[in-house]
Scaffold this active site. Structure first.
Site, PDB file in Angstrom:
ATOM      1  N   VAL A   1       0.862  -1.174   0.064  1.00 17.53           N
ATOM      2  CA  VAL A   1      -0.097   0.068  -0.097  1.00 17.53           C
ATOM      3  C   VAL A   1       0.938   1.263  -0.215  1.00 17.53           C
ATOM      4  CG1 VAL A   1      -1.901  -1.038   1.265  1.00 17.53           C
ATOM      5  CG2 VAL A   1      -0.165   0.225   2.386  1.00 17.53           C
TER       6      VAL A   1
ATOM      7  N   LEU B   1       6.715   7.513   6.342  1.00 21.72           N
ATOM      8  CA  LEU B   1       6.628   6.115   6.715  1.00 21.72           C
ATOM      9  C   LEU B   1       6.759   5.163   5.603  1.00 21.72           C
ATOM     10  CD1 LEU B   1       6.183   4.553   9.542  1.00 21.72           C
ATOM     11  CD2 LEU B   1       3.684   4.514   8.704  1.00 21.72           C
ATOM     12  N   TYR B   2       6.494   5.481   4.625  1.00 23.44           N
ATOM     13  CA  TYR B   2       6.576   4.671   3.349  1.00 23.44           C
ATOM     14  C   TYR B   2       7.842   4.435   3.224  1.00 23.44           C
ATOM     15  CZ  TYR B   2       5.686   2.596  -1.256  1.00 23.44           C
ATOM     16  OH  TYR B   2       5.693   1.735  -2.361  1.00 23.44           O
ATOM     17  N   ALA B   3       8.812   5.615   2.874  1.00 22.50           N
ATOM     18  CA  ALA B   3      10.100   5.394   2.663  1.00 22.50           C
ATOM     19  C   ALA B   3      10.815   4.797   3.779  1.00 22.50           C
ATOM     20  CB  ALA B   3      10.749   6.933   2.540  1.00 22.50           C
TER      21      ALA B   3
ATOM     22  N   LEU C   1      10.028   0.904   3.128  1.00 22.86           N
ATOM     23  CA  LEU C   1      10.910   0.249   2.056  1.00 22.86           C
ATOM     24  C   LEU C   1      12.404   0.046   2.301  1.00 22.86           C
ATOM     25  CD1 LEU C   1       9.358   1.635  -1.181  1.00 22.86           C
ATOM     26  CD2 LEU C   1       8.596  -0.042   0.262  1.00 22.86           C
TER      27      LEU C   1
END
Length: 259
Positions: free
Chosen positions: A85, A152-154, A157
């Site tokens: 997501v 948060l997404y970075a 990953l």
């Protein structure tokens, strides 16, 4: 006995491309996703291999546990942790439920599924874990003017990159390989589901991402960056990280001492 691969996020995009390529190569499959009709449609279209659809939501503990049990009990030769997501927004604007969903899907699920699968792979002396991350994992040092920001997404990953590198070293010489795939922008439904229109932006195909990932495994790459022509750029990043790690001391650095 045919090879058996489990692919998460298999209903579309990179996950579906992985499943199609592996099935065409003779792998039996366990395909995991949230949309039953898409999983069943894919399974019905496959011939010559066995395809088992598993409906599971990896943003929940129940979904993670169900798939982890399969990883631990089935003789997997490949695990593809692809489910994802985005939730692109500054951390202060990110609702708590979306933050939990992101961490569960991109950090907790791949960590626990990999843990469950690796023991059996080690016992059998062969296997591969492929984690799908993205080049955003390397975007942390970008200045604040670079948008959109998605801390948060970075970070999630980047976790996949560090975990894959460390696990690859742990498993050296065992016959079990680990790879993290870091594509740039890919032409899938991923961004559309987040309400982001990237149709005018040049994008790599999901099939090309899979081609790079499988070829990268053959080349022994742990970090596969499908769109980076100069692989020495990645080597420079990793050498700098190791230099910083080795450069630490129990003494306080001079720049922190009172003048």
């Amino acid at each position: 006995m045919r090879d058996l691969a489990l692919v998460t996020g298999a209903t579309s995009g990179i996950g579906r491309a992985f499943a199609a390529r592996l099935a065409a190569g003779g792998h039996d499959l366990v395909i995991v996703g949230r949309r039953r009709e898409r999983l069943e449609e894919f399974a019905a279209a496959c011939t010559g291999v066995e395809v088992r659809p598993v409906v599971a939501d990896l943003s929940t503990g129940r979904g993670i546990d169900a798939v982890a049990r399969i990883c631990a009990s089935e003789p997997l030769t490949m695990l593809v942790n692809n489910a994802g997501v985005a939730h692109y927004m500054p951390l202060a604007d990110l609702p708590e439920d979306k933050a939990r969903e992101l961490v569960n899907v991109k950090v907790l699920a791949p960590s626990l599924l990999t843990r469950a699968a690796v023991a059996g792979m080690l016992d059998r002396g062969r296997g591969a874990v492929v984690n799908v991350a993205g080049m955003i994992a390397f975007s942390g040092p970008a200045p604040g003017s670079v948008m959109p920001r998605r801390a948060l997404y970075a970070g999630a990953l980047a976790h996949l990159v560090a975990m894959s590198q460390t696990l690859g070293a742990e498993l050296g010489g065992t016959g079990v390989r680990v790879e993290v795939v870091c594509p740039g922008v890919v032409a899938t439904e991923f961004h559309e589901r987040q309400g982001i229109d990237l149709s005018a932006l040049p994008r790599m195909s999901a099939d090309d991402v899979v081609t790079a990932a499988l070829r990268g495994l053959d080349l022994g790459e742990v970090v596969c960056a499908p769109g980076v022509e100069d692989a020495a750029l990645l080597d420079t990043v990793f050498e700098a990280e190791l230099a910083a790690f080795a450069g630490q001391s129990p003494e306080l650095a001079s720049r922190y001492r009172a003048g």
